[in-house]
Motif scaffolding. Structure first.
Motif, PDB file in Angstrom:
ATOM      1  N   GLU A  27      60.498  44.033 -17.368  1.00 15.80           N
ATOM      2  CA  GLU A  27      60.340  45.465 -17.117  1.00 15.80           C
ATOM      3  C   GLU A  27      59.029  45.994 -17.701  1.00 15.80           C
ATOM      4  OE1 GLU A  27      65.099  46.517 -16.797  1.00 15.80           O
ATOM      5  OE2 GLU A  27      64.043  46.908 -18.675  1.00 15.80           O
ATOM      6  N   SER A  28      58.601  45.445 -18.836  1.00 14.51           N
ATOM      7  CA  SER A  28      57.308  45.840 -19.397  1.00 14.51           C
ATOM      8  C   SER A  28      56.168  45.414 -18.483  1.00 14.51           C
ATOM      9  CB  SER A  28      57.121  45.240 -20.794  1.00 14.51           C
ATOM     10  OG  SER A  28      57.936  45.892 -21.737  1.00 14.51           O
ATOM     11  N   ASP A  29      56.246  44.185 -17.955  1.00 15.34           N
ATOM     12  CA  ASP A  29      55.220  43.720 -17.009  1.00 15.34           C
ATOM     13  C   ASP A  29      55.152  44.647 -15.794  1.00 15.34           C
ATOM     14  OD1 ASP A  29      54.470  41.550 -18.554  1.00 15.34           O
ATOM     15  OD2 ASP A  29      55.812  40.142 -17.537  1.00 15.34           O
ATOM     16  N   ALA A  30      56.334  45.072 -15.307  1.00 10.26           N
ATOM     17  CA  ALA A  30      56.389  45.949 -14.134  1.00 10.26           C
ATOM     18  C   ALA A  30      55.819  47.334 -14.449  1.00 10.26           C
ATOM     19  CB  ALA A  30      57.832  46.065 -13.645  1.00 10.26           C
ATOM     20  N   MET A  31      56.143  47.876 -15.623  1.00 11.68           N
ATOM     21  CA  MET A  31      55.599  49.186 -16.011  1.00 11.68           C
ATOM     22  C   MET A  31      54.092  49.108 -16.219  1.00 11.68           C
ATOM     23  SD  MET A  31      58.452  50.966 -18.514  1.00 11.68           S
ATOM     24  CE  MET A  31      58.797  49.525 -19.536  1.00 11.68           C
ATOM     25  N   LEU A  32      53.644  47.995 -16.819  1.00  9.69           N
ATOM     26  CA  LEU A  32      52.211  47.798 -17.034  1.00  9.69           C
ATOM     27  C   LEU A  32      51.462  47.823 -15.701  1.00  9.69           C
ATOM     28  CD1 LEU A  32      50.314  47.268 -19.430  1.00  9.69           C
ATOM     29  CD2 LEU A  32      50.581  44.830 -18.998  1.00  9.69           C
ATOM     30  N   LYS A  33      52.063  47.207 -14.700  1.00  9.93           N
ATOM     31  CA  LYS A  33      51.481  47.202 -13.350  1.00  9.93           C
ATOM     32  C   LYS A  33      51.336  48.641 -12.825  1.00  9.93           C
ATOM     33  CE  LYS A  33      52.498  45.584  -8.670  1.00  9.93           C
ATOM     34  NZ  LYS A  33      53.663  45.640  -7.806  1.00  9.93           N
ATOM     35  N   LEU A  34      52.351  49.480 -13.065  1.00 13.40           N
ATOM     36  CA  LEU A  34      52.302  50.877 -12.619  1.00 13.40           C
ATOM     37  C   LEU A  34      51.156  51.628 -13.305  1.00 13.40           C
ATOM     38  CD1 LEU A  34      56.127  51.740 -12.691  1.00 13.40           C
ATOM     39  CD2 LEU A  34      54.722  51.273 -10.672  1.00 13.40           C
ATOM     40  N   PHE A  35      50.961  51.383 -14.591  1.00 11.08           N
ATOM     41  CA  PHE A  35      49.868  52.034 -15.323  1.00 11.08           C
ATOM     42  C   PHE A  35      48.507  51.559 -14.810  1.00 11.08           C
ATOM     43  CE2 PHE A  35      53.057  53.224 -18.535  1.00 11.08           C
ATOM     44  CZ  PHE A  35      52.626  54.507 -18.853  1.00 11.08           C
ATOM     45  N   GLN A  36      48.392  50.250 -14.550  1.00  6.74           N
ATOM     46  CA  GLN A  36      47.126  49.722 -14.039  1.00  6.74           C
ATOM     47  C   GLN A  36      46.791  50.331 -12.683  1.00  6.74           C
ATOM     48  OE1 GLN A  36      48.287  45.567 -14.437  1.00  6.74           O
ATOM     49  NE2 GLN A  36      46.746  45.250 -16.039  1.00  6.74           N
ATOM     50  N   GLU A  37      47.818  50.459 -11.840  1.00  5.94           N
ATOM     51  CA  GLU A  37      47.600  51.053 -10.516  1.00  5.94           C
ATOM     52  C   GLU A  37      47.184  52.516 -10.620  1.00  5.94           C
ATOM     53  OE1 GLU A  37      51.363  50.274  -8.689  1.00  5.94           O
ATOM     54  OE2 GLU A  37      50.823  48.224  -8.090  1.00  5.94           O
ATOM     55  N   ALA A  38      47.603  53.179 -11.719  1.00  4.29           N
ATOM     56  CA  ALA A  38      47.254  54.585 -11.929  1.00  4.29           C
ATOM     57  C   ALA A  38      45.900  54.739 -12.638  1.00  4.29           C
ATOM     58  CB  ALA A  38      48.352  55.276 -12.736  1.00  4.29           C
ATOM     59  N   GLY A  39      45.233  53.616 -12.916  1.00  3.41           N
ATOM     60  CA  GLY A  39      43.896  53.669 -13.486  1.00  3.41           C
ATOM     61  C   GLY A  39      43.804  53.598 -14.990  1.00  3.41           C
ATOM     62  N   TYR A  40      44.886  53.257 -15.668  1.00  5.51           N
ATOM     63  CA  TYR A  40      44.862  53.161 -17.130  1.00  5.51           C
ATOM     64  C   TYR A  40      44.196  51.864 -17.586  1.00  5.51           C
ATOM     65  CZ  TYR A  40      48.127  57.083 -17.783  1.00  5.51           C
ATOM     66  OH  TYR A  40      48.719  58.318 -17.804  1.00  5.51           O
ATOM     67  N   GLU A 143      64.443  49.481  -8.721  1.00  5.47           N
ATOM     68  CA  GLU A 143      63.505  48.502  -8.189  1.00  5.47           C
ATOM     69  C   GLU A 143      62.170  48.575  -8.922  1.00  5.47           C
ATOM     70  OE1 GLU A 143      62.178  45.314  -6.041  1.00  5.47           O
ATOM     71  OE2 GLU A 143      64.218  46.086  -6.188  1.00  5.47           O
ATOM     72  N   LEU A 144      61.877  47.522  -9.686  1.00  6.56           N
ATOM     73  CA  LEU A 144      60.588  47.340 -10.336  1.00  6.56           C
ATOM     74  C   LEU A 144      60.023  46.026  -9.830  1.00  6.56           C
ATOM     75  CD1 LEU A 144      61.654  48.249 -13.970  1.00  6.56           C
ATOM     76  CD2 LEU A 144      59.960  49.525 -12.655  1.00  6.56           C
ATOM     77  N   THR A 145      58.706  45.905  -9.736  1.00  2.34           N
ATOM     78  CA  THR A 145      58.121  44.674  -9.198  1.00  2.34           C
ATOM     79  C   THR A 145      56.975  44.194 -10.071  1.00  2.34           C
ATOM     80  OG1 THR A 145      56.525  45.861  -7.802  1.00  2.34           O
ATOM     81  CG2 THR A 145      58.683  45.366  -6.827  1.00  2.34           C
ATOM     82  N   ILE A 146      56.722  42.895 -10.004  1.00  2.00           N
ATOM     83  CA  ILE A 146      55.566  42.303 -10.681  1.00  2.00           C
ATOM     84  C   ILE A 146      54.831  41.394  -9.704  1.00  2.00           C
ATOM     85  CG2 ILE A 146      56.625  42.367 -12.979  1.00  2.00           C
ATOM     86  CD1 ILE A 146      57.136  39.325 -12.667  1.00  2.00           C
ATOM     87  N   ASP A 147      53.537  41.209  -9.944  1.00  2.00           N
ATOM     88  CA  ASP A 147      52.742  40.234  -9.188  1.00  2.00           C
ATOM     89  C   ASP A 147      52.363  39.059 -10.073  1.00  2.00           C
ATOM     90  OD1 ASP A 147      52.732  41.860  -6.899  1.00  2.00           O
ATOM     91  OD2 ASP A 147      51.044  43.009  -7.680  1.00  2.00           O
ATOM     92  N   GLY A 148      52.542  39.267 -11.384  1.00  2.00           N
ATOM     93  CA  GLY A 148      52.229  38.228 -12.357  1.00  2.00           C
ATOM     94  C   GLY A 148      53.023  38.495 -13.609  1.00  2.00           C
ATOM     95  N   ALA A 149      52.928  37.587 -14.576  1.00  2.00           N
ATOM     96  CA  ALA A 149      53.703  37.735 -15.808  1.00  2.00           C
ATOM     97  C   ALA A 149      52.866  37.266 -16.984  1.00  2.00           C
ATOM     98  CB  ALA A 149      55.001  36.927 -15.711  1.00  2.00           C
ATOM     99  N   GLY A 150      53.399  37.476 -18.184  1.00  2.00           N
ATOM    100  CA  GLY A 150      52.688  37.094 -19.396  1.00  2.00           C
ATOM    101  C   GLY A 150      52.376  35.606 -19.443  1.00  2.00           C
TER     102      GLY A 150
END
Length: 446
Positions: A27-40, A143-150
């Protein structure tokens, strides 16, 4: 206290800290993806950041304390930062967090997909916000998604959330809610994305993985594994923790014919004594558990049977402990995780009579860890001289020598002396001997 206006700041930064289980990591990987997509911009947790997200755990009182400590640490690192508390501790202790001045935004389970918009909303009105739902009445899978993981070679995929078991020592059903399963097509789509990113192994995980599909119109854990196995590029499919009831003849027979399936079964036991199991509200007897282990061994050659055991559960007598120890020896596990019972506020076990003294818990834990070491060495010895395929993961140095490290399908950790980077390659090796207490030495087969 001055707040950062994100609308005036084009260099927004976020740092994550994850506590607890593999589901939280996903879930952290998925949230991180959301932040990256938002430009963080993503920073390390020990660096100065505009926003800190702590994905909390509540499995024990110690986990609660660690969660609180990390939330306060984040605020100390940058007093003008926005500290966001998410996860299980948030869901279980919302009243306490609402009063905590170190925390700016509180996000419960099943609201993690909204974390970026909730943060932006916070900046709009600059007031303490919480986004919590009644998790025990929520029926939707988030529904949370990832394209990669740690990890570079092995991706953990969350396919299920919630638990209906209500073991007497566990708070998680109250923090995670009822069983909710992810649609098969969504899992398959995610695996395809992971394959495109180069992953060769996936690990299916959930809060109660064995319950996958009970809330779906069609599909179960077995059908999900079969669907994933058909995906080109996936070489290995591994499972997280299982309950004995999922082990049926159809289940093991089908998987024994699947070349991609890893014969590593983590069956969570907790106790080998029926009286203790009953107090724990576990839904099986020791005999039933043993029958499932025997069934697995009928269909798989040297399967890795691993487990969890709790010592010192309320009311556990010396006789009950000896019954458990004898049962563990009878099963002959490849590996065990031993836990000393820890009171968890809000559970039935917390108020049970005959709480076991800490010194007795420690002695019993030590005794079972010694047994675990002997059984693990006996299991590893069965593979010396054998040919195994290793999925290599990383390079390490042991006593001045460079080794490539990876795992077999049965999750034996194996090293091979090589200066070449073999990461994410699957290579046949011959197992030679034990290199360290937890690593076996091998050589590449030419």
């Amino acid at each position: 206290m001055g707040k950062i206006n994100m609308h005036e700041n084009n260099n927004r930064s976020v740092a994550f800290l994850t506590l607890g289980c593999k589901v939280n990591s996903y879930e952290s990987d998925a949230m991180l993806k959301l932040f990256q997509e938002a430009g963080y911009e993503v920073r390390e947790f020990n660096e100065k950041a505009d926003v800190y997200v702590v994905n909390t755990c509540t499995v024990t009182n110690i986990a609660d304390r660690k969660s609180r400590q990390m939330l306060h640490k984040a605020k100390k690192q940058n007093e003008n930062s926005i500290v966001v508390a998410v996860g299980c501790y948030v869901q279980a202790a919302k009243d306490a967090l609402e009063q905590d001045e170190a925390i700016d935004l509180v996000v419960g389970n099943n609201q993690k997909h909204n974390i970026v918009s909730l943060l932006e909303q916070y900046f709009e009105d600059d007031s303490k916000t919480q986004a919590l739902i009644d998790i025990n009445h929520d029926q939707e899978y988030e529904e949370l998604t990832i394209d990669g993981a740690g990890e570079k070679t092995r991706a953990y995929i969350k396919v299920q959330d919630g638990c209906n078991q209500f073991c007497s020592y566990c708070i998680i059903p109250y923090a995670r809610g009822r069983v909710r399963s992810r649609k098969t097509e969504d899992v398959v789509n995610e695996v395809n994305r992971l394959v495109a990113s180069g992953y060769k192994e996936v690990v299916l995980t959930g809060i109660h993985l064995s319950s996958y599909g009970v809330d779906l119109e069609e599909g179960n854990l077995l059908s999900l594994i079969v669907a994933i196995s058909k995906i080109d590029g996936i070489e290995r499919i591994r499972l997280g923790s299982l309950e004995p009831r999922v082990i049926t003849e159809e289940f093991v027979q089908t998987l024994s014919k699947d070349e991609k399936f890893c014969p590593h079964f983590h069956l969570s036991l907790q106790s080998g004594c029926d009286a203790t199991l009953k107090r724990m509200n576990r839904k099986y007897s020791a005999d039933e558990f043993y029958e499932k282990c025997c069934l697995i061994r009928e269909y798989f050659d040297k399967p890795a049977l691993t487990t969890d055991v709790i010592v010192g559960f309320p009311g556990e007598t010396e006789e009950e402990f000896k019954t458990t120890k004898a049962f563990l020896e009878k099963v002959a596990f490849a590996q065990m995780h031993i836990f000393k019972y820890s009171k968890r506020k809000g559970t039935r076990a917390e108020v049970m009579p005959d709480q076991v003294d800490d010194s007795i818990k420690h002695a019993r834990s030590t005794e079972l860890m010694e047994l675990e070491h002997r059984m693990r060495k006996a299991y590893e010895a069965e593979f010396i001289g054998q040919e195994e395929k290793i999925l290599f993961e990383e390079s390490i140095t042991i006593e001045g020598k460079e080794y490539q490290i990876g795992h077999t399908k049965r999750y034996l950790k194996v090293a091979c002396e090589s200066e070449k980077d073999l990461s994410n390659e699957i290579i046949s090796v011959k197992i030679l001997e034990n290199l360290t207490t937890d690593v076996m030495l091998s050589k590449i087969i030419d």
